[in-house]
Scaffold this active site. Structure first.
Site, PDB file in Angstrom:
ATOM      1  N   SER A  97       0.841  -1.191   0.000  1.00 60.62           N
ATOM      2  CA  SER A  97       0.000   0.000   0.000  1.00 60.62           C
ATOM      3  C   SER A  97       0.878   1.242   0.000  1.00 60.62           C
ATOM      4  CB  SER A  97      -0.903  -0.004   1.238  1.00 60.62           C
ATOM      5  OG  SER A  97      -1.677   1.168   1.286  1.00 60.62           O
ATOM      6  N   GLY A  98       0.653   2.140  -0.940  1.00 60.95           N
ATOM      7  CA  GLY A  98       1.454   3.351  -1.059  1.00 60.95           C
ATOM      8  C   GLY A  98       2.600   3.213  -2.035  1.00 60.95           C
ATOM      9  N   THR A 102      -2.095   2.388  -8.011  1.00 59.08           N
ATOM     10  CA  THR A 102      -3.211   3.090  -8.668  1.00 59.08           C
ATOM     11  C   THR A 102      -2.704   4.045  -9.738  1.00 59.08           C
ATOM     12  OG1 THR A 102      -4.542   2.942  -6.647  1.00 59.08           O
ATOM     13  CG2 THR A 102      -5.203   4.583  -8.266  1.00 59.08           C
ATOM     14  N   ASN A 147      -0.628   5.707   3.033  1.00 62.22           N
ATOM     15  CA  ASN A 147      -0.932   6.230   1.702  1.00 62.22           C
ATOM     16  C   ASN A 147      -2.095   7.208   1.813  1.00 62.22           C
ATOM     17  OD1 ASN A 147      -1.280   6.685  -0.990  1.00 62.22           O
ATOM     18  ND2 ASN A 147      -1.779   4.587  -1.546  1.00 62.22           N
ATOM     19  N   SER A 150      -5.142   5.576  -0.620  1.00 65.00           N
ATOM     20  CA  SER A 150      -5.048   4.121  -0.595  1.00 65.00           C
ATOM     21  C   SER A 150      -6.350   3.511  -1.126  1.00 65.00           C
ATOM     22  CB  SER A 150      -4.800   3.632   0.831  1.00 65.00           C
ATOM     23  OG  SER A 150      -4.790   2.233   0.890  1.00 65.00           O
ATOM     24  N   SER A 151      -6.202   2.526  -2.022  1.00 65.23           N
ATOM     25  CA  SER A 151      -7.369   1.807  -2.536  1.00 65.23           C
ATOM     26  C   SER A 151      -7.847   0.846  -1.461  1.00 65.23           C
ATOM     27  CB  SER A 151      -7.005   1.033  -3.803  1.00 65.23           C
ATOM     28  OG  SER A 151      -6.609   1.904  -4.829  1.00 65.23           O
ATOM     29  N   GLY A 348      -2.353  -3.761  -1.828  1.00 57.36           N
ATOM     30  CA  GLY A 348      -1.063  -4.394  -1.589  1.00 57.36           C
ATOM     31  C   GLY A 348      -1.049  -5.138  -0.261  1.00 57.36           C
ATOM     32  N   GLU A 350      -0.549  -5.896   3.443  1.00 62.60           N
ATOM     33  CA  GLU A 350      -0.724  -4.976   4.566  1.00 62.60           C
ATOM     34  C   GLU A 350      -0.315  -5.649   5.869  1.00 62.60           C
ATOM     35  OE1 GLU A 350      -4.699  -3.508   4.581  1.00 62.60           O
ATOM     36  OE2 GLU A 350      -4.360  -2.138   2.895  1.00 62.60           O
TER      37      GLU A 350
END
Length: 1037
Positions: A97-98, A102, A147, A150-151, A348, A350
């Site tokens: 994540s980050g 995306t 992030n 973040s998605s 991603g 985590e």
């Protein structure tokens, strides 16, 4: 190039050199690196000028390794393979994540949109595909600790293309939206973007309609400690989302419905419950403040009592009986074959301080993606060696299939045990689920818990009693079992679904179809874990049917700032992403492979036999090339269509020799170019010299000719002047002689005449004096006549000066008047002459007979008073009349029954007259002029006239017409004139009388005109006296 662009060519290959190469390239803004066909993307945390339209054109239709590493190269390779080779593609974007997944998916989609075809429909589809991202991010992304965007859901987009490679549309699948974030967010994180964007960017009028306030603190679902994020403009983002929704295809009413639903969620978070005790000892809940509940019901169109009951009660069905039970406070608050390119942007891996069911599912998905990455990478490598008849050397690598089996095994997997625990009767808690895991998974090498450690006489104080730990491929993750069972059930009480289905809000009914009473399903819905496992399985099958392309995203630091590269963090990601294993697999047999055509084209200058052009098969050319370059045979192998090079150093040697050869070729090209340039310059100078010399000689000869010509002209002028002066002198002498002779002769003739005149003077002197006097008088008289004007209306004439001129004076006045009238008439045009002729004819008919005539003299006859040719209202009527319209006017048709008039359009042509309805233009009557016998009018100043038809004619069946018009004089004059000029019909009679008969069908009616004062003003009025008499009252003059 900074560092090594392809890690396969890195020497020496170890973890330290791998990380150092990434750092070196990152420090120089080279954020992309290859591992064969895999792209490693480092998140720069800032904007870089490497995504311009010029860059798109630079990478368009270029070989993958031809330019420096870039995400555009991978996108172009995938698009061209899909377009030209008809292979479905998928682009797998993975990372923490980050790490920039995306943004990478956006870049891929923007590149594909830029390079595919053009056209109005294609551009519309491309714009919709690109604008889907802001909408999805608003409703599915949130700010987290790692992030700012973040998605919180997984997204897989299938973009469909036609046979030309133009996009037709897309299908977006989402996986495991983090629904719990709506109700609760960890410290330092935000809810989904759309809530903050709506409150920040919506207009005051919109917020008033949605019953919202801009103050974040008024809503329990919005965390206040991180409501504002640096670098995020929520107001501008809201405008972007609104525009994107319109482009994607949302109607304005649908956008409003979505915003009303978002507002209702915010209102729902403010509803609080208070406990109450019932007589039977059970606890029940009641809504504290019903204001937010009321506003929520108004937004969704639900009756307040229905929703309040659904919040406080639930219905339990047992066999055929139903029972309503109350909810306590905790329960109330908790509840066509086309080419396809797939782009997977999924959460991603985590690892948080507090990891729950959501992190467990997310990490399971990443395990599956890692597994398919390993399988497809090795399989692709092995299949290529088999396809090219190259021996394959097996490489040891970590296979995470055992971890996937631990989670997804249908018998003893963690998800299977969680589903079994949720479905079994009795008391089910998170602790019973953990006990079951300890019983079945205690011996698994990748599973740890406090109980399993104690059974092995190991003490691990970092492992709490209510947690378990899994050794993922990315590292160990500690999961807290609290909430696993409830989140896996993911149940919504049927009472709430039915209450929501009763809403008049259309979108709400679509979101809760299970609330339809006609479709009640008593079967227990599948658990969240089962649904996600099934969707991941479908996704894996979908990915395996497509040609994979990988983008491995890495974040350089945890601070989300630019220019910082944390070695330990990057090393950890490199390890769990298996990038080193990927490089080793790529280099296991041969580090570099290339088609024979590309290899020969690149290195043909190293051998004289292949330079500049090889005429035979390309493989033979590569063999000759490598033999001439003295490359050891153990360093390469020949495949069916490619050359395989084992050691990167061999490739570096070839590249170095190619660089030196290119320098020599560049020197040779420079030498040849300079020689050609010098020769060209010399020939140009020589040609210029010849041209200059030719022009100079021409100029010199022209000057010499001009001088000779000028001298010749001077000599000629002097000679001509001398001759002219001699001739002039002779002519002057002859003239003087003639003048002298003429003067002498004149004097002599004068003397002779005077002698003769003296003899006869006395006899003729009186008569001559008389004639001279009369001549002078007449001359003076005629000069006095010059003051008379040319206007035929001017009757002035000079007075008679002498009596003897009486007859001549009168005759001259008559002749002069006739002459100036003729001159005046000669100035008339045919049209003006026709108007005067009509005026003259009107005078002959009506002068001293009709009282209305004097007022019409000064009014010109226009003819077309309706402008029927220009007015579109009468276009249909104009088409119905075939001949030229001589007169078009609005008249009143007198009704025999009451004497009142009805407006009609009167049209006159050379052959007939037409009466039509004023409003619709429909023809009411069309009468040929030969059927018209006479016209009757009164002597008064009224506008009434009767058109009498011949008895026995076809038009006489309906009777005569009694009409009224302001232009009566012009109408009757034109009717009389048409009858006079026509040779095939009789002249129309004009009857002027104050009393005449009109034939109405079978009866004759007398129309009588009297003078009197009508009540309606100065106009004439018609009134019925009896069945045989119509009386017209005309105002007195």
């Amino acid at each position: 190039m900074i560092g090594v662009g392809d890690m396969v060519l890195l020497e020496p290959l170890n973890e330290d050199s791998f990380i150092e190469n990434l750092r070196n390239r990152f420090d120089h803004n080279e954020i992309y690196t290859y591992i064969g066909s895999v792209v490693i993307s480092m998140n720069p945390y800032r904007s870089l000028p490497i995504y311009t339209p010029q860059k798109v054109e630079e990478y368009r239709n270029r070989n993958f390794y031809e330019l420096s590493p870039h995400i555009y190269a991978l996108a172009d390779e995938a698009y061209r393979s899909l377009r030209d080779q008809d292979k479905d593609q998928c682009i797998l974007i993975t990372g923490e994540s980050g790490a920039g997944k995306t943004e990478a998916s956006k870049l891929v989609m923007s590149y594909v949109a830029a390079v595919c075809g053009k056209g109005q429909e294609v551009n519309k589809v491309k714009e919709q595909l690109l604008q889907s991202n802001p909408v999805l991010e608003a409703f599915g992304n949130a700010k987290t600790m790692r992030n700012d965007n973040s998605s919180r859901f997984g997204k897989y987009m299938d973009i469909e293309f036609d046979f030309k490679g133009d996009p037709l549309g897309g299908v977006i699948s989402n996986y495991l939206l983090e629904k719990s974030r709506v109700c609760k967010q960890p410290r330092g994180e935000r809810n989904f973007h759309i809530f903050y964007q709506l409150l920040s960017g919506a207009s005051d009028d919109t917020l008033m309609k949605l019953k919202l306030d801009r103050d974040f603190s008024k809503y329990n679902y919005l965390s206040l400690d991180s409501a504002n994020v640096n670098g995020l403009d929520d107001a501008a983002s809201f405008r972007t989302v609104r525009n994107a929704m319109q482009i994607v295809g949302f109607m304005e009413a649908e956008v409003q419905s979505v915003l009303e639903l978002v507002a209702a969620v915010l209102k729902l978070g403010n509803i609080e419950f208070k406990p109450e005790s019932r007589i039977n000892g059970f606890d029940e809940s009641r809504v504290k403040d019903k204001n937010d509940l009321k506003e929520m019901c108004e937004l969704l169109g639900i009756e307040q009592s229905v929703l309040e009951r659904a919040f406080s009660y639930r219905t339990v069905e047992a066999k055929m009986e139903k029972m309503s039970t109350t909810l306590n406070v905790a329960q109330a608050q908790a509840k066509t074959r086309h080419k396809v390119m797939g782009v997977l942007d999924i959460y991603g891996f985590e690892i948080f301080e507090d990891n729950s069911f959501e992190q467990f599912i997310i990490n399971y998905c990443n395990e599956k993606l890692q597994q398919i990455f390993i399988e497809l990478t090795l399989r692709e490598e092995q299949e290529e060696y088999i396809r090219e008849d190259i021996e394959w050397t097996n490489i040891e690598y970590f296979n995470n299939a055992v971890i996937c089996d631990l989670i997804e095994n249908n018998q003893n997997g963690i998800l299977a045990m969680l589903d079994e625990e949720c479905l079994r009767p009795g008391t089910v808690t998170d602790d019973t689920f953990l006990d079951k895991l300890n019983t079945i998974c205690a011996e698994h090498q990748h599973f740890e818990s406090r109980l399993s450690k104690n059974s092995k006489f190991l003490t691990d104080h970092s492992l709490p009693h209510s947690c378990f730990r899994i050794q993922h491929y990315a590292g160990k993750v500690l999961y807290r079992v609290e909430g696993f069972v409830d989140k896996n059930n993911d149940l919504l009480y049927r009472d709430l679904s039915q209450a929501m289905y009763k809403a008049t809000h259309s979108l709400m009914r679509q979101l809760f179809p299970e609330g339809n009473p006609a479709k009640v399903n008593l079967k227990r819905p599948p658990t969240a874990g089962f649904q996600f496992k099934a969707s991941v399985g479908v996704l894996m099958k979908n990915l395996q049917t497509k040609n994979p392309n990988y983008i491995r995203c890495i974040k350089p630091n945890d601070k989300k700032v630019a220019h910082i590269f944390t070695d330990s963090l990057v090393c950890h990601q490199v390890r769990y992403l298996g990038l080193m294993e990927n490089v080793r697999v790529r280099r296991a047999g041969y580090a570099f492979r290339q088609p024979y055509e590309s290899c020969l084209e690149r290195y043909k200058m190293l051998c004289k036999k292949t330079w500049p052009q090889w005429r035979g098969p390309t493989r033979d050319g590569v063999e000759v090339l490598l033999t001439d370059c003295s490359v050891p045979s153990e360093e390469f192998a020949y495949g069916r269509s490619k050359i395989f090079i084992r050691n990167p150093r061999t490739l570096f040697t070839l590249e170095e020799r190619r660089r030196a050869c290119l320098e020599d070729l560049a020197t040779l090209i420079q030498k040849i170019y300079r020689g050609w340039k010098s020769r060209t310059h010399f020939l140009l100078l020589k040609k210029s010299q010849v041209v200059v010399a030719a022009w100079y000689r021409r100029y010199a000869q022209q000057n010499k000719y001009q001088k000779i010509k000028s001298a010749t002209l001077v000599m000629q002028s002097f000679i001509r002047g001398w001759k002219a002066r001699n001739i002039l002198r002779q002519l002057k002498y002859e003239k003087r002689c003639k003048e002298a002779v003429t003067t002498i002769a004149a004097y002599w003739h004068g003397t002779q005449v005077r002698r003769e005149y003296r003899k006869f003077f006395r006899a003729n002197a009186g008569k001559k004096i008389y004639d001279f006097t009369i001549q002078r008088i007449m001359q003076k008289y005629f000069l006095g006549l010059k003051t008379t004007t040319m206007s035929p209306m001017d009757n002035t004439w000079p007075t008679q000066p002498y009596g003897f001129l009486e007859g001549a004076h009168t005759e001259l006045r008559r002749i002069f008047h006739l002459w100036r009238c003729k001159k005046y008439r000669g100035q008339f045009t045919e049209e003006k002459k026709s108007v005067y002729e009509e005026k003259l004819e009107a005078s002959e008919i009506f002068k001293d007979k009709k009282a209305l005539y004097p007022s019409s003299v000064s009014q010109p006859f226009k003819g077309d008073y309706l402008e029927i040719q220009k007015n579109p209202k009468y276009q249909k009527l104009n088409g119905a009349v075939e001949e030229k319209v001589l007169l078009a006017d609005l008249v009143n048709k007198i009704n025999r029954a009451n004497g009142k008039g009805s407006p009609r359009l009167f049209l006159l042509t050379k052959s007939n007259f037409v009466l039509a309805d004023q409003k619709t233009g429909q023809v009411k009557a069309s009468v040929p002029l030969p059927d018209l016998a006479s016209v009757s009018v009164s002597t008064q100043s009224d506008g009434f006239f009767a058109l009498k038809l011949k008895e026995g004619s076809a038009s006489a069946s309906k009777g005569d017409f009694l009409l009224s018009s302001e232009h009566l004089i012009e109408i009757i004059t034109k009717l009389h004139r048409i009858g006079t000029t026509a040779a095939d019909r009789d002249q129309i009679n004009i009857d002027i009388s104050d009393e005449f008969l009109v034939q109405f069908k079978q009866d004759k009616v007398c129309v009588k005109f009297i003078q009197g004062g009508p009540k309606n003003g100065n106009s004439a009025a018609c009134k019925r006296k009896n069945n045989r008499l119509l009386e017209v009252s005309v105002p007195s003059p």
